[in-house]
Design a protein around this motif. Structure first.
Motif, PDB file in Angstrom:
ATOM      1  N   ALA A 257      -7.878 -38.194 -17.626  1.00 25.19           N
ATOM      2  CA  ALA A 257      -7.479 -37.037 -18.425  1.00 25.19           C
ATOM      3  C   ALA A 257      -7.556 -35.761 -17.587  1.00 25.19           C
ATOM      4  O   ALA A 257      -8.613 -35.419 -17.056  1.00 25.19           O
ATOM      5  CB  ALA A 257      -8.375 -36.910 -19.646  1.00 25.19           C
ATOM      6  N   PRO A 258      -6.447 -35.021 -17.456  1.00 20.28           N
ATOM      7  CA  PRO A 258      -6.467 -33.789 -16.682  1.00 20.28           C
ATOM      8  C   PRO A 258      -7.105 -32.657 -17.471  1.00 20.28           C
ATOM      9  O   PRO A 258      -7.217 -32.712 -18.690  1.00 20.28           O
ATOM     10  CB  PRO A 258      -4.990 -33.517 -16.418  1.00 20.28           C
ATOM     11  CG  PRO A 258      -4.294 -34.115 -17.596  1.00 20.28           C
ATOM     12  CD  PRO A 258      -5.108 -35.314 -17.997  1.00 20.28           C
TER      13      PRO A 258
ATOM     14  N   GLY B 126      -4.174 -26.226 -12.560  1.00 19.36           N
ATOM     15  CA  GLY B 126      -4.131 -25.101 -11.637  1.00 19.36           C
ATOM     16  C   GLY B 126      -4.259 -25.538 -10.196  1.00 19.36           C
ATOM     17  O   GLY B 126      -3.516 -25.066  -9.324  1.00 19.36           O
ATOM     18  N   ASP B 127      -5.194 -26.467  -9.931  1.00 19.67           N
ATOM     19  CA  ASP B 127      -5.379 -26.961  -8.565  1.00 19.67           C
ATOM     20  C   ASP B 127      -4.128 -27.675  -8.065  1.00 19.67           C
ATOM     21  O   ASP B 127      -3.719 -27.522  -6.909  1.00 19.67           O
ATOM     22  CB  ASP B 127      -6.575 -27.909  -8.509  1.00 19.67           C
ATOM     23  CG  ASP B 127      -7.904 -27.187  -8.716  1.00 19.67           C
ATOM     24  OD1 ASP B 127      -7.931 -25.949  -8.582  1.00 19.67           O
ATOM     25  OD2 ASP B 127      -8.911 -27.864  -9.025  1.00 19.67           O
ATOM     26  N   THR B 128      -3.512 -28.455  -8.952  1.00 18.19           N
ATOM     27  CA  THR B 128      -2.310 -29.195  -8.567  1.00 18.19           C
ATOM     28  C   THR B 128      -1.158 -28.245  -8.273  1.00 18.19           C
ATOM     29  O   THR B 128      -0.429 -28.408  -7.284  1.00 18.19           O
ATOM     30  CB  THR B 128      -1.910 -30.181  -9.680  1.00 18.19           C
ATOM     31  OG1 THR B 128      -2.998 -31.065  -9.942  1.00 18.19           O
ATOM     32  CG2 THR B 128      -0.685 -30.987  -9.285  1.00 18.19           C
ATOM     33  N   LEU B 129      -0.992 -27.239  -9.104  1.00 17.42           N
ATOM     34  CA  LEU B 129       0.104 -26.300  -8.920  1.00 17.42           C
ATOM     35  C   LEU B 129      -0.083 -25.468  -7.652  1.00 17.42           C
ATOM     36  O   LEU B 129       0.897 -25.034  -7.037  1.00 17.42           O
ATOM     37  CB  LEU B 129       0.214 -25.386 -10.139  1.00 17.42           C
ATOM     38  CG  LEU B 129       1.509 -24.572 -10.300  1.00 17.42           C
ATOM     39  CD1 LEU B 129       2.725 -25.489 -10.311  1.00 17.42           C
ATOM     40  CD2 LEU B 129       1.460 -23.737 -11.568  1.00 17.42           C
ATOM     41  N   ARG B 130      -1.339 -25.257  -7.250  1.00 18.04           N
ATOM     42  CA  ARG B 130      -1.603 -24.486  -6.029  1.00 18.04           C
ATOM     43  C   ARG B 130      -1.484 -25.318  -4.759  1.00 18.04           C
ATOM     44  O   ARG B 130      -1.548 -24.763  -3.665  1.00 18.04           O
ATOM     45  CB  ARG B 130      -2.997 -23.852  -6.102  1.00 18.04           C
ATOM     46  CG  ARG B 130      -3.085 -22.658  -7.039  1.00 18.04           C
ATOM     47  CD  ARG B 130      -4.396 -21.907  -6.858  1.00 18.04           C
ATOM     48  NE  ARG B 130      -5.545 -22.723  -7.222  1.00 18.04           N
ATOM     49  CZ  ARG B 130      -6.061 -22.783  -8.450  1.00 18.04           C
ATOM     50  NH1 ARG B 130      -5.515 -22.065  -9.428  1.00 18.04           N
ATOM     51  NH2 ARG B 130      -7.105 -23.535  -8.709  1.00 18.04           N
ATOM     52  N   SER B 131      -1.331 -26.622  -4.888  1.00 16.92           N
ATOM     53  CA  SER B 131      -1.206 -27.463  -3.698  1.00 16.92           C
ATOM     54  C   SER B 131       0.093 -27.130  -2.975  1.00 16.92           C
ATOM     55  O   SER B 131       1.088 -26.744  -3.601  1.00 16.92           O
ATOM     56  CB  SER B 131      -1.252 -28.941  -4.069  1.00 16.92           C
ATOM     57  OG  SER B 131      -0.185 -29.276  -4.933  1.00 16.92           O
ATOM     58  N   PRO B 132       0.111 -27.222  -1.621  1.00 15.48           N
ATOM     59  CA  PRO B 132       1.283 -26.804  -0.851  1.00 15.48           C
ATOM     60  C   PRO B 132       2.560 -27.500  -1.315  1.00 15.48           C
ATOM     61  O   PRO B 132       2.619 -28.722  -1.424  1.00 15.48           O
ATOM     62  CB  PRO B 132       0.924 -27.236   0.579  1.00 15.48           C
ATOM     63  CG  PRO B 132      -0.568 -27.236   0.603  1.00 15.48           C
ATOM     64  CD  PRO B 132      -0.987 -27.695  -0.757  1.00 15.48           C
TER      65      PRO B 132
END
Length: 398
Positions: A191-192, A198-204
């Motif tokens: 479960a996210p 936020g961490d995923t969206l900030r990944s390069p």
């Protein structure tokens, strides 16, 4: 090639996406009868696309969090069930505000089903088959433009817009039954949380890719969100002609979707998306420069239509490869970007068509397209300290 055992499930998911896409876009071809019956301007009916898309965009990440521990199949059936309820409510809506409320309910169902369908489709096949599996699942959305939207436009005369929406709802119910019977069990991912998103969206690479999708859809729906009214005002197209043009548009979009997974092998994801951006730019620019002749408009419309299906599966495959273990999150974010772009574009088209007329719309669409190009170029740049995710050999060589 897809494995034999996965094909029926992928096709059931594709039918669900076809029902979702038809439910979201049918109002494009029904703008005239809805406007007459509910006493609103045809251009105003474009806001029904905006409402559906905006609810989808805002609810898709939330649905992924709330339903994170729910098995994928149950989530898919919940989404289709809400789409059915929204469709029934729309078909009996006595006025425009009630119809808008029904679109909210249907949009919630789409927000649950859409990202889960893409994630499930990519999870039930081997890694080297992901692009084609994603293309198969999302083919339902492009096929909605081939059959759903123009047939809705034609059926509006025979069945009325209420009967047409009820027919779409019946199709959604069929998809519900097929997904229930054919989709194998797919375990839910961990479960996210909001922080995980936020961490995923900030990944390069993640934010520029989602931004590219958002801006491409904003550009398209500035015109397509009011396609019926645009074709009538810009080129004098009658209702029957609008249906034929939309049919051709969707057919070419489906061809682009099919070829997108194949071009992915030869050009890679960035190259395929870049090709689509070039086709969009050429199509919009020529449409803006042309006189009001429908025959002359058909080639640039065809180029735009082809591009509309070309970029979806390669972009989804790029996101899955970026973080395979977070595919559900990334696909939900990408779906949000897609539908938020539909919402913003449709809203812009509905406002600008009455104010400026039809001709400037395709020129205005070049502005978000330029931003999409900038975002796409940014998605290919990676910080030196972050290694690029290597392409699967099966994707790099065919």
């Amino acid at each position: 090639m897809r494995t034999r055992s996965s094909s029926p499930a992928l096709l059931a998911l594709s039918l669900g996406y076809f029902a979702l896409g038809t439910a979201s876009l049918a109002v494009v071809g029904l703008s005239a009868p809805i406007g007459r019956d509910l006493h609103v301007r045809p251009a105003t009916v474009g806001t029904l696309v905006t409402i559906f898309a905006l609810v989808f965009a805002l609810a898709a990440p939330a649905a992924t969090i709330v339903l994170g521990r729910v098995r994928r199949k149950r989530a898919l059936l919940l989404g289709l069930g809400l789409l059915v309820l929204g469709g029934v409510a729309a078909s009996v809506a006595p006025d425009y505000p009630t119809l808008c409320a029904a679109r909210v309910l249907a949009g919630l169902g789409a927000a649950v089903f859409g990202p889960a369908a893409s994630a499930a489709g990519s999870a039930i096949v081997p890694d080297d088959q992901r692009p084609r599996a994603l293309a198969t699942v999302f083919a339902g959305m492009t096929a909605a433009s081939v059959l759903g939207v123009p047939l809705a436009s034609s059926a509006g005369d025979a069945l009325g817009w209420r009967g047409t929406m009820l027919a779409v709802t019946a199709l959604t119910a069929v998809a519900f039954v097929l997904v229930a019977r054919l989709l194998p069990g797919v375990e839910a991912e961990p479960a996210p949380t909001v922080r995980t998103f936020g961490d995923t969206l900030r990944s390069p690479g993640a934010l520029p890719m989602v931004g590219t999708t958002f801006m491409i859809m904003t550009a398209q729906f500035t015109v397509y969100g009011v396609a019926g009214a645009y074709l009538a005002a810009r080129f004098g197209a009658a209702q029957g002609t609008v249906a034929l043009v939309l049919f051709g548009f969707g057919a070419l979009g489906t061809a682009g979707n099919v070829l997108g997974s194949r071009l992915y092998v030869r050009l890679g994801g960035p190259g395929t998306v870049g090709l689509a951006l070039g086709c969009f730019a050429a199509g919009f620019a020529v449409l803006t420069a042309l006189p009001g002749s429908l025959p002359l408009a058909l080639p640039p419309l065809a180029l735009w239509a082809f591009a509309s299906g070309l970029f979806i599966a390669p972009q989804q495959a790029r996101l899955v490869e970026l973080h395979p273990q977070r595919r559900g999150i990334l696909l939900a974010l990408n779906a949000s970007g897609l539908y938020l772009g539909m919402s913003l574009g449709s809203l812009a088209g509905s406002a600008l068509l009455p104010a400026l007329g039809a001709r400037p719309l395709s020129g205005i669409a070049l502005l978000p397209l330029a931003l999409a190009t900038a975002a796409h170029l940014a998605s290919m740049r990676r910080p030196a300290h972050v290694p690029a995710v290597p392409e699967s050999p099966a994707l790099s060589h065919h």
